[in-house]
Design an enzyme around this catalytic site. Structure first.
Site, PDB file in Angstrom:
ATOM      1  N   HIS A 104     -51.503  -8.475 -55.955  1.00 30.20           N
ATOM      2  CA  HIS A 104     -52.919  -8.483 -56.098  1.00 30.20           C
ATOM      3  C   HIS A 104     -53.686  -9.617 -55.243  1.00 30.20           C
ATOM      4  O   HIS A 104     -54.865  -9.862 -54.965  1.00 30.20           O
ATOM      5  CB  HIS A 104     -53.422  -8.563 -57.639  1.00 30.20           C
ATOM      6  CG  HIS A 104     -53.287  -9.815 -57.901  1.00 30.20           C
ATOM      7  ND1 HIS A 104     -51.942 -10.557 -58.504  1.00 30.20           N
ATOM      8  CD2 HIS A 104     -54.149 -11.105 -58.468  1.00 30.20           C
ATOM      9  CE1 HIS A 104     -52.179 -11.490 -58.887  1.00 30.20           C
ATOM     10  NE2 HIS A 104     -53.233 -12.176 -58.715  1.00 30.20           N
TER      11      HIS A 104
HETATM   12  C1  UD1 Z   1     -58.194 -13.464 -60.382  1.00 32.70           C
HETATM   13  C2  UD1 Z   1     -57.776 -14.869 -60.188  1.00 32.70           C
HETATM   14  C3  UD1 Z   1     -56.337 -14.964 -59.812  1.00 32.70           C
HETATM   15  C4  UD1 Z   1     -55.571 -14.399 -60.764  1.00 32.70           C
HETATM   16  C5  UD1 Z   1     -55.995 -12.910 -61.090  1.00 32.70           C
HETATM   17  C6  UD1 Z   1     -55.353 -12.116 -62.088  1.00 32.70           C
HETATM   18  C7  UD1 Z   1     -59.581 -16.276 -59.038  1.00 32.70           C
HETATM   19  C8  UD1 Z   1     -59.988 -16.760 -57.909  1.00 32.70           C
HETATM   20  N1  UD1 Z   1     -58.423 -15.549 -58.741  1.00 32.70           N
HETATM   21  O1  UD1 Z   1     -58.014 -12.618 -59.221  1.00 32.70           O
HETATM   22  O2  UD1 Z   1     -55.929 -16.319 -59.720  1.00 32.70           O
HETATM   23  O3  UD1 Z   1     -54.006 -14.174 -60.539  1.00 32.70           O
HETATM   24  O4  UD1 Z   1     -57.345 -12.820 -61.391  1.00 32.70           O
HETATM   25  O5  UD1 Z   1     -55.589 -10.829 -62.236  1.00 32.70           O
HETATM   26  O6  UD1 Z   1     -60.007 -16.664 -60.130  1.00 32.70           O
HETATM   27  N2  UD1 Z   1     -61.962  -6.150 -60.656  1.00 32.70           N
HETATM   28  C9  UD1 Z   1     -62.083  -5.122 -61.471  1.00 32.70           C
HETATM   29  N3  UD1 Z   1     -62.134  -5.015 -62.825  1.00 32.70           N
HETATM   30  C10 UD1 Z   1     -62.018  -6.376 -63.544  1.00 32.70           C
HETATM   31  C11 UD1 Z   1     -61.975  -7.561 -62.628  1.00 32.70           C
HETATM   32  C12 UD1 Z   1     -61.679  -7.562 -61.484  1.00 32.70           C
HETATM   33  O7  UD1 Z   1     -62.344  -4.192 -60.750  1.00 32.70           O
HETATM   34  O8  UD1 Z   1     -61.983  -6.339 -64.707  1.00 32.70           O
HETATM   35  C13 UD1 Z   1     -62.020  -6.176 -59.027  1.00 32.70           C
HETATM   36  C14 UD1 Z   1     -63.206  -6.319 -58.457  1.00 32.70           C
HETATM   37  O9  UD1 Z   1     -63.468  -5.411 -57.586  1.00 32.70           O
HETATM   38  C15 UD1 Z   1     -63.249  -7.752 -58.190  1.00 32.70           C
HETATM   39  C16 UD1 Z   1     -61.776  -8.098 -57.640  1.00 32.70           C
HETATM   40  O10 UD1 Z   1     -61.209  -7.042 -58.599  1.00 32.70           O
HETATM   41  O11 UD1 Z   1     -64.319  -7.902 -57.167  1.00 32.70           O
HETATM   42  C17 UD1 Z   1     -61.368  -9.265 -57.860  1.00 32.70           C
HETATM   43  O12 UD1 Z   1     -61.726  -9.878 -58.966  1.00 32.70           O
HETATM   44  P1  UD1 Z   1     -61.899 -11.511 -59.426  1.00 32.70           P
HETATM   45  O13 UD1 Z   1     -61.839 -11.823 -60.752  1.00 32.70           O
HETATM   46  O14 UD1 Z   1     -62.790 -12.114 -58.408  1.00 32.70           O
HETATM   47  O15 UD1 Z   1     -60.452 -11.976 -58.728  1.00 32.70           O
HETATM   48  P2  UD1 Z   1     -58.774 -11.366 -58.980  1.00 32.70           P
HETATM   49  O16 UD1 Z   1     -58.473 -10.968 -57.632  1.00 32.70           O
HETATM   50  O17 UD1 Z   1     -58.680 -10.609 -60.078  1.00 32.70           O
END
Ligand code: UD1
Length: 363
Positions: free
Chosen positions: A205
Site C-alpha cells: 500500500h
Molecule cells: C496510512 C499511513 C501509513 C500506514 C497505513 C496503513 C500516513 C502518512 N500513512 O497510509 O503509514 O502504513 O496508513 O494502512 O499516515 N482510504 C480509504 N479508506 C480509509 C482510509 C483511506 O479508502 O478508511 C483511502 C483514501 O483514498 C485515502 C487513501 O486511502 O486518500 C490514503 O489514506 P491515508 O490515511 O492518507 O494513508 P494510507 O495510505 O492509508
C-alpha cells in the site's frame, strides 16, 4: 489523572489496545480513547476495534482523507479543541502515521506532555512521510517508549536526554500474543481455500510502490511468477485497488488465477493467515515485526527499514521492488532462510505493562 490515548489509522489500533485496556484497570489513570478518523472505512477501522475488544472511542474527530497538510491540520485543530475541553494530563501517541505528529504537536503547544510509543525508529529515508512523522514526533515528545535497541541509539544520537528514553519492548507483539489463540479458532484458511504452509500472503500500500505505475507493474510481474508456484492471498488496501484501476491493470491482475484478491481483513483473520503462511511479502512496517515474532519468512518490498532488528535477528529480508530480487528472495524463503531467526529482546507480551507502570511511577 486523565490520559488521552490517540489512534488514527489501522496500524495504530493494535498498538494502543493493550495500553488502553491496562489503563482501564488502573486506579490512578483515567484513559480516554481518541480516534482521529484518519482511517474511517469499516474494514480499515471498526473491524479492528471489534477484534481487539477496544471500546468505542470516547471522542471521534472524523478528519478523513486528504492531502498530508490538510489531514495533519485537521487533526491539529480538532485535537486542540479536545484538549481545551477535556484537559488531559498526558497524551499518548503511537507509531508514525499523520495523526501521530499532528496530535503530539497540538498537545505540547497547549502544555500537555506527550508520550510516543514506538519512538526512535529511523529508516534514514526522508522521502517517506512516516520518517518525517517519526522525527517530528520524537523531537517534541516528553517520554519516548522504544521497541528495539536501534531506537535508543538513534534518539541518543539526536541528542535526546537519557532520562526521557525507556526501552520497553514492542506493544504490537503484546496484541499478537494475546490474540494468537483466538485467531487459531477462525476458519479463514478454509474460506480462502488455502492450506497451512502452502500459500504466500501479501500486503502492499505504500505510495512509493503503488502510486508509481512502473514500480507497481514490476511488483505484479514478480507476483505473476510466484502465483504460478504457490497460491497468493492478497488483502488489498483501498489505495492499491484505486491505483490498479487508474493504471488500467485490472485485466492483467484478474488473469492471475492463483492470486486471491480480497478486501482488507480484520485483525484476527489477518493474524491467522500470517501465522500459517509459507512466506509473507509486504511493504508494511508492523508486519516485518509480526512475522519475526511468528518466525515466518518476510520479504519486504522496500529499500530500507526503520526496524533493523527484524533483519539482523528476525526473519525479514529487504528485497526492494525489482522482480529479480523479489523472486530470488522468494526462492530463498522456500528453502528456509529464516530457520535460525530469534525473537528480539522484550518482545514478550509485556511492553504495555512496562509503559503503564512507568507512567504511574512518573506522574
Ligand atoms: C496510512 C499511513 C501509513 C500506514 C497505513 C496503513 C500516513 C502518512 N500513512 O497510509 O503509514 O502504513 O496508513 O494502512 O499516515 N482510504 C480509504 N479508506 C480509509 C482510509 C483511506 O479508502 O478508511 C483511502 C483514501 O483514498 C485515502 C487513501 O486511502 O486518500 C490514503 O489514506 P491515508 O490515511 O492518507 O494513508 P494510507 O495510505 O492509508
Amino acid at each position: 489523572m486523565i490520559v488521552a490515548n490517540v489512534v488514527g489509522a489501522r496500524p495504530n489500533f493494535m498498538k494502543i489496545a493493550p495500553i488502553h485496556r491496562r489503563m482501564l484497570g488502573s486506579k490512578k489513570l483515567k484513559p480516554l480513547l481518541i480516534h482521529t478518523g484518519q482511517h474511517y472505512d469499516e474494514k480499515m477501522s471498526k473491524a479492528f476495534f471489534e477484534d481487539l475488544q477496544l471500546p468505542e472511542p470516547d471522542i471521534y474527530l472524523g478528519v478523513g482523507s486528504g492531502s498530508h497538510a490538510r489531514q495533519t491540520a485537521e487533526v491539529m485543530i480538532r485535537i486542540e479543541q479536545f484538549v481545551e475541553e477535556k484537559k488531559p494530563d498526558l497524551m499518548i501517541v503511537v507509531g508514525d502515521v499523520n495523526s501521530t505528529p499532528a496530535a503530539a504537536l497540538a498537545a505540547v503547544k497547549m502544555g500537555v506532555p506527550v508520550a510516543h510509543v514506538e519512538a526512535g525508529l529511523r529508516s534514514f529515508d526522508r522521502t517517506m512521510p512516516e520518517e518525517i512523522n517519526r522525527i517530528v514526533t520524537d523531537a517534541i515528545s516528553d517520554l519516548l517508549f522504544v521497541s528495539e535497541p536501534s531506537g535508543v541509539e538513534n534518539l541518543k544520537r539526536e541528542g535526546v536526554a537519557d532520562d526521557k528514553i525507556y526501552f520497553v519492548g514492542n506493544v504490537m507483539i503484546d496484541s499478537l500474543v494475546e490474540h494468537l489463540q483466538k485467531a487459531a479458532e477462525l476458519t479463514v484458511l478454509e474460506e480462502m481455500k488455502v492450506e497451512p504452509g502452502r500459500y504466500a500472503l501479501i500486503t502492499l500500500h505504500r505510495p512509493s510502490n503503488v502510486d508509481n505505475q512502473e514500480v507497481l507493474q514490476q511488483i505484479f510481474y514478480a507476483l505473476d511468477e510466484i502465483q504460478q508456484q504457490l497460491p497468493i492471498v492478497f488483502p488489498m488496501h483501498p489505495r492499491t485497488r484505486k491505483m490498479i484501476a487508474a493504471f488500467g491493470m485490472e485485466k492483467r491482475v484478474a488473469g492471475m488465477s492463483n492470486l486471491r484478491i480480497v478486501e482488507p481483513l480484520a485483525y484476527l483473520p489477518f493474524l491467522r493467515l500470517m501465522s500459517c503462511a509459507k512466506v509473507v511479502l509486504t511493504d508494511s512496517g508492523g508486519i516485518q515485526e509480526e512475522t519475526t515474532y511468528l518466525k515466518i519468512p518476510c520479504l519486504t518490498m522496500r529499500k530500507n527499514t526503520e526496524r533493523p532488528i527484524t533483519v539482523t535477528m528476525g526473519t525479514n529480508r529487504l528485497v526492494g521492488m525489482n522482480p529479480e530480487d523479489i523472486l530470488r528472495g522468494f526462492s530463498e524463503a522456500m528453502n528456509g532462510f529464516a530457520a535460525k531467526a530469534e525473537v528480539p529482546p522484550l518482545w514478550d507480551g509485556r511492553a504495555s505493562q512496562r509503559i503503564v507502570e512507568t507512567i504511574e511511577r512518573l506522574f
